[in-house]
Scaffold this motif. Structure first.
Motif: not given
Length: 356
Positions: A272-282
């Motif tokens: 499992v990996v967690t990232v504190g931002d959703t925008n890095v994929f945009t």
């Protein structure tokens, strides 16, 4: 003579007032600058307001290509849209295109509310599962099913963002959030020993065009940070637990506490990996600094797991309870039979992305 004077008086008075008006306009124009000088250009960085040592905007380079090192042939990646808000699927085009170009199949799990299959049923045919800021709670059965999925070798990627609207701008699901963690993500992360901090991160001393665009650097050499020197996160939240892969630069502040520190923004716990931002994929942030390299590494992470058994999560044996033992909305109890593993045809609740 007096008659001529009386007739000329209005003309003289009118001329006098016109002269005063013209003089006023001339004086006002000179006072303002006469139109010959324009407002200072914001690019004139020699102006004192741009020379403060207290805050320095250092825009990140936008370059590079999103690519993967791993062969994704035969892998199935499921993106959860059933528990999230209105995900902008167009914003995820780089993610989906890169996966499919490398041989993976990408599906969207829409859930039973849209006449789809339960989550645990979707997970049985998946190799990886992506959650982008869930706003609907996961049931106990779904939580157990996800645990069984990752325990069996399935890869899970959790991306989260702050949860209360702020004037910062627009994110993947609408207004960027600012004050607290999206609550459904908290128990989901905690079962893997991971957690999110409340509030958003900002840096008034070093940032990329906006104080909420914080820089982060690797904590060491790992699979997730290979080729990464510096990344940019937008209105991110801190993550704790597991093995921290990237932390923000010094003097980053957490909005809730006003405490300056370095904060983890990417962490891994097993599968499992967690990232504190959703925008890095945009598209907007993907090519800033080394973001495209980080995202490429995350995609490699998703498709390099070895899930066994293939049909995890499974139902519990008759009379027993266990991970995925009851699928919500199916009427199937802990000992009931479930549909067999689906074939290559997409399930009704999932959208197959065509190979490009």
């Amino acid at each position: 003579m007096s008659a001529d004077s009386s007739r000329s008086s209005p003309v003289i008075r009118a001329g006098f007032f016109v002269g005063i008006l013209v003089l006023s306009v001339i004086v006002g124009t000179v006072a303002i600058g006469g139109g010959a000088q324009s407002a200072p250009d914001i690019n004139q960085v020699d102006a004192p307001s741009f020379n403060s040592n207290e805050g320095v905007a250092t825009p990140a380079d936008e370059s590079g290509d999103l690519s993967m090192s791993a062969d994704a042939s035969g892998k199935v990646v499921v993106i959860d849209v059933a528990h999230a808000g209105d995900i902008d699927r167009e914003a995820l085009t780089p993610l989906v295109s890169t996966l499919t170009e490398n041989g993976a199949t990408v599906r969207y799990h829409v859930g039973e509310r849209q006449s789809g299959s339960p989550l645990n049923e979707s997970l049985r045919s998946a190799d990886a599962f992506v959650v982008l800021g869930a706003e609907q709670r996961y049931t106990e059965s779904e939580m157990n099913g996800l645990t069984a999925f990752s325990d069996a070798g399935g890869r899970v990627l959790l991306l989260n963002e702050p949860s209360q609207a702020s004037p910062a701008g627009l994110g993947l699901f609408g207004p960027i959030r600012s004050d607290s963690v999206t609550m459904p993500m908290a128990p989901l992360a905690s079962q893997y020993g991971l957690s999110y901090g409340n509030g958003y991160l900002y840096n008034m001393h070093e940032y990329d065009t906006n104080y909420q665009n914080v820089y982060a650097t690797p904590t060491g050499d790992t699979e997730l940070t290979e080729g990464v020197d510096r990344t940019v996160f937008y209105a991110a939240i801190p993550v704790q637990g597991g093995d921290t892969a990237l932390t923000t630069t010094e003097q980053t502040t957490l909005s809730k506490t006003r405490r300056q520190d370095t904060y983890g923004v990417v962490s891994r716990s097993g599968n499992v990996v967690t990232v504190g931002d959703t925008n890095v994929f945009t598209q907007e942030f993907l090519y800033r600094a080394d973001n495209e390299q980080l995202v490429g590494n995350l995609l490699d992470f998703l498709v390099t797991g070895e899930k066994s058994p293939e049909d995890a999560p499974q139902t519990a044996e008759s009379g027993q309870s266990g991970p995925g033992g009851s699928l919500p909305g199916t009427g199937v109890g802990s000992g009931g039979a479930l549909p067999s593993e689906p074939d290559s045809t997409p399930e009704p609740n999932e959208t197959m992305m065509p190979d490009e």
